[in-house]
Design a protein around this motif. Structure first.
Motif, PDB file in Angstrom:
ATOM      1  N   UNK A  46       0.928  -1.074   0.060  1.00 12.48           N
ATOM      2  CA  UNK A  46      -0.029   0.135  -0.024  1.00 12.48           C
ATOM      3  C   UNK A  46       0.861   1.176   0.066  1.00 12.48           C
ATOM      4  N   UNK A  47       1.882   1.164   0.725  1.00  7.20           N
ATOM      5  CA  UNK A  47       2.985   2.297   0.799  1.00  7.20           C
ATOM      6  C   UNK A  47       3.334   2.645  -0.633  1.00  7.20           C
ATOM      7  N   UNK A  48       3.649   1.645  -1.684  1.00  3.63           N
ATOM      8  CA  UNK A  48       4.220   1.758  -2.967  1.00  3.63           C
ATOM      9  C   UNK A  48       2.970   2.542  -3.689  1.00  3.63           C
ATOM     10  N   UNK A  49       1.804   1.820  -3.386  1.00  9.38           N
ATOM     11  CA  UNK A  49       0.662   2.618  -4.202  1.00  9.38           C
ATOM     12  C   UNK A  49       0.670   3.864  -3.825  1.00  9.38           C
ATOM     13  N   UNK A  50       0.575   4.255  -2.719  1.00  7.63           N
ATOM     14  CA  UNK A  50       0.228   5.498  -2.096  1.00  7.63           C
ATOM     15  C   UNK A  50       1.464   6.513  -2.821  1.00  7.63           C
ATOM     16  N   UNK A  51       2.507   5.968  -3.062  1.00  8.74           N
ATOM     17  CA  UNK A  51       4.042   6.809  -3.487  1.00  8.74           C
ATOM     18  C   UNK A  51       3.598   7.160  -4.974  1.00  8.74           C
ATOM     19  N   UNK A  52       2.890   6.144  -5.714  1.00 11.13           N
ATOM     20  CA  UNK A  52       2.515   6.545  -6.910  1.00 11.13           C
ATOM     21  C   UNK A  52       1.324   7.298  -7.270  1.00 11.13           C
ATOM     22  N   UNK A  53       0.622   7.184  -6.272  1.00 11.01           N
ATOM     23  CA  UNK A  53      -0.618   8.281  -6.096  1.00 11.01           C
ATOM     24  C   UNK A  53      -0.075   9.748  -5.953  1.00 11.01           C
ATOM     25  N   UNK A  54       0.708   9.862  -5.009  1.00  7.64           N
ATOM     26  CA  UNK A  54       1.321  11.111  -4.694  1.00  7.64           C
ATOM     27  C   UNK A  54       2.403  11.673  -5.644  1.00  7.64           C
ATOM     28  N   UNK A  55       3.168  10.915  -6.468  1.00  8.77           N
ATOM     29  CA  UNK A  55       3.692  11.217  -7.576  1.00  8.77           C
ATOM     30  C   UNK A  55       2.675  12.102  -8.782  1.00  8.77           C
ATOM     31  N   UNK A  56       1.560  11.422  -8.815  1.00  4.94           N
ATOM     32  CA  UNK A  56       0.657  12.046  -9.731  1.00  4.94           C
ATOM     33  C   UNK A  56       0.160  13.334  -9.133  1.00  4.94           C
ATOM     34  N   UNK A  57       0.599  13.896  -8.124  1.00  4.86           N
ATOM     35  CA  UNK A  57       0.360  15.229  -7.692  1.00  4.86           C
ATOM     36  C   UNK A  57      -0.646  15.221  -6.227  1.00  4.86           C
ATOM     37  N   UNK A  58      -0.712  14.303  -5.488  1.00  9.91           N
ATOM     38  CA  UNK A  58      -1.653  14.332  -4.547  1.00  9.91           C
ATOM     39  C   UNK A  58      -1.076  14.992  -3.420  1.00  9.91           C
ATOM     40  N   UNK A  59      -0.234  14.708  -2.876  1.00  7.75           N
ATOM     41  CA  UNK A  59       0.446  15.129  -1.630  1.00  7.75           C
ATOM     42  C   UNK A  59       2.066  15.091  -1.729  1.00  7.75           C
ATOM     43  N   UNK A  60       2.746  16.235  -1.821  1.00  4.49           N
ATOM     44  CA  UNK A  60       4.281  16.041  -1.668  1.00  4.49           C
ATOM     45  C   UNK A  60       4.692  15.736  -0.520  1.00  4.49           C
ATOM     46  N   UNK A  61       4.299  16.297   0.810  1.00  7.31           N
ATOM     47  CA  UNK A  61       4.783  15.819   2.209  1.00  7.31           C
ATOM     48  C   UNK A  61       4.428  14.360   2.259  1.00  7.31           C
ATOM     49  N   UNK A  62       3.052  14.009   1.907  1.00  8.79           N
ATOM     50  CA  UNK A  62       2.916  12.333   2.220  1.00  8.79           C
ATOM     51  C   UNK A  62       3.770  11.591   1.202  1.00  8.79           C
ATOM     52  N   UNK A  63       4.296  12.152   0.130  1.00  4.34           N
ATOM     53  CA  UNK A  63       5.266  11.522  -0.573  1.00  4.34           C
ATOM     54  C   UNK A  63       6.490  11.143  -0.144  1.00  4.34           C
ATOM     55  N   UNK A  64       7.066  12.373   0.465  1.00  3.74           N
ATOM     56  CA  UNK A  64       8.329  12.290   1.084  1.00  3.74           C
ATOM     57  C   UNK A  64       8.304  11.449   2.465  1.00  3.74           C
TER      58      UNK A  64
END
Length: 161
Positions: A46-64
């Motif tokens: 799920x962490x990898x999935x969320x990284x991909x979602x965040x790369x698409x512009x969701x949340x830069x802070x959450x991506x980090x």
């Protein structure tokens, strides 16, 4: 001869008890993280999935934060490979201490804080535990639910050096 069989049987029973204890800790760690922050501390899928979602512009802070989790998780797996290679320490014992330290750190975290960073010690502890308890009594089984592809990749990279 009978004493030798008894000693080996006792050692196998102890190994199984230790493994089941690790499974209990892994289950609690995963459940605790899910209840506290809605994420498994013992799995990276799920962490990898969320990284991909965040790369698409969701949340830069959450991506980090998610990238930090992947790095921390990978470092713990690498450490579980390197400790037996370069020291005389027993990973299973080290894992117990890491779990204790993680539990203490999270116990003193503010109860009203629900952000993922509070779980960083749990991520590290679960990954190290996973690399330390790979089965018991000849059965190959993990003590936590996790992303095996990630563990195998990290272990492969570390073992290639």
């Amino acid at each position: 001869m009978g004493r030798m069989v008894s000693m080996n049987k006792n050692k196998l029973n102890l190994e199984l008890i230790i493994f089941y204890t690790a499974v209990l800790i892994g289950g609690f760690g995963g459940g605790y993280a899910m209840l506290r922050c809605g994420i498994f501390a013992s799995s990276q899928t799920m962490n990898f999935i969320t990284i991909l979602v965040n790369i698409m512009g969701n949340s830069f802070e959450d991506l980090l934060i998610r990238i930090a989790i992947v790095i921390l998780y990978g470092l713990a797996i690498a450490l579980a490979v390197l400790i037996p290679r370069y020291t005389k320490l027993e990973n299973k014992i080290v894992s117990v201490y890491i779990n204790i330290i993680a539990a203490i750190i999270m116990a003193v975290a503010p109860a009203d804080y629900v952000g993922i960073p509070v779980l960083l010690p749990m991520f590290f502890a679960m990954a190290f535990q996973w690399g330390s308890y790979k089965g018991a009594m000849g059965y190959v089984s993990t003590c936590i639910f996790s992303t095996n592809n990630f563990r195998m990749t990290v272990e492969g990279i570390v073992n290639s050096f």
